[in-house]
Design a protein around this motif. Structure first.
Motif, short mmCIF file in Angstrom:
data_model
loop_
_atom_site.label_atom_id
_atom_site.label_comp_id
_atom_site.label_asym_id
_atom_site.label_seq_id
_atom_site.Cartn_x
_atom_site.Cartn_y
_atom_site.Cartn_z
N ASP A 113 48.89 13.26 -41.25
CA ASP A 113 49.89 14.27 -40.87
C ASP A 113 49.91 15.44 -41.85
O ASP A 113 50.02 16.59 -41.44
CB ASP A 113 51.29 13.64 -40.79
CG ASP A 113 51.45 12.71 -39.60
OD1 ASP A 113 50.65 12.81 -38.63
OD2 ASP A 113 52.38 11.87 -39.63
N GLU A 114 49.79 15.15 -43.14
CA GLU A 114 49.76 16.22 -44.14
C GLU A 114 48.50 17.07 -43.97
O GLU A 114 48.54 18.30 -44.08
CB GLU A 114 49.80 15.65 -45.55
CG GLU A 114 51.14 15.05 -45.91
CD GLU A 114 51.11 14.29 -47.22
OE1 GLU A 114 52.05 14.46 -48.02
OE2 GLU A 114 50.14 13.54 -47.47
N GLU B 208 48.96 19.37 -41.09
CA GLU B 208 49.87 20.46 -41.45
C GLU B 208 49.15 21.55 -42.25
O GLU B 208 49.30 22.74 -41.98
CB GLU B 208 51.04 19.90 -42.26
CG GLU B 208 52.09 20.93 -42.61
CD GLU B 208 53.26 20.32 -43.38
OE1 GLU B 208 53.84 21.06 -44.20
OE2 GLU B 208 53.58 19.14 -43.16
#
Length: 123
Positions: A36-37, A40
Motif C-alpha cells: 500500500d505504501e 501511494e
C-alpha cells in the motif's frame, strides 16, 4: 563515468529526472515498505507527471524482495513506458524508462499496455 546514462535519449533522461524530483518528498525512509505504501508513492509520482499505473507486483531480484510498478506517460505514438522499483526493505525509489531498464519486468510493460488497448477497443 556512467555510460548507461550517456546512452539514454534526452527525453528519457528528462522524464526520469522529472519523476525523480517529484519523488524526493514521497519516498519512504529505510524500513520495510508495504504494498500500500509503494502504491501511494508511485501514485503520487505518476500524478505529478500525468502518468498511468499499468500494473504492480512484488518480485525477487538478486536475492531481495522488490516492489515493481510499470507505468506509462503520454498516449498513442508518444507513449513512454516506465519502470519504478523499490526494495521491500526500503530505500530509494528507482525510476527508469522500460526501454533502458535491465529489470526483466520491463519487457512486460509495453505488451501489457497493448493488451489493455485491445481489451478497451473490444469493450
Amino acid at each position: 563515468m556512467d555510460t548507461q546514462l550517456d546512452d539514454k535519449a534526452p527525453e528519457d533522461l528528462e522524464l526520469e529526472n522529472s519523476l525523480a524530483e517529484s519523488l524526493a518528498d514521497l519516498a519512504p525512509d529505510t524500513r520495510t515498505v508495504s504494498e500500500d505504501e509503494f502504491v501511494e508513492v508511485v501514485g503520487g509520482a505518476l500524478e505529478a507527471v500525468g502518468g498511468t499505473l499499468l500494473f504492480k507486483m512484488c518480485v525477487q531480484n538478486d536475492g531481495e524482495d522488490q516492489h515493481v510498478a510499470a507505468a506509462c506517460v503520454g498516449d498513442g505514438g508518444n507513449r513512454q513506458f516506465l519502470l519504478l522499483t523499490l526494495p521491500a526493505v526500503g530505500g530509494a525509489l528507482k525510476v527508469e524508462t522500460a526501454s533502458r531498464s535491465t529489470n526483466p519486468v520491463a519487457g512486460i510493460a509495453a505488451a501489457y499496455a497493448g493488451l489493455m488497448d485491445v481489451f478497451q477497443t473490444a469493450a
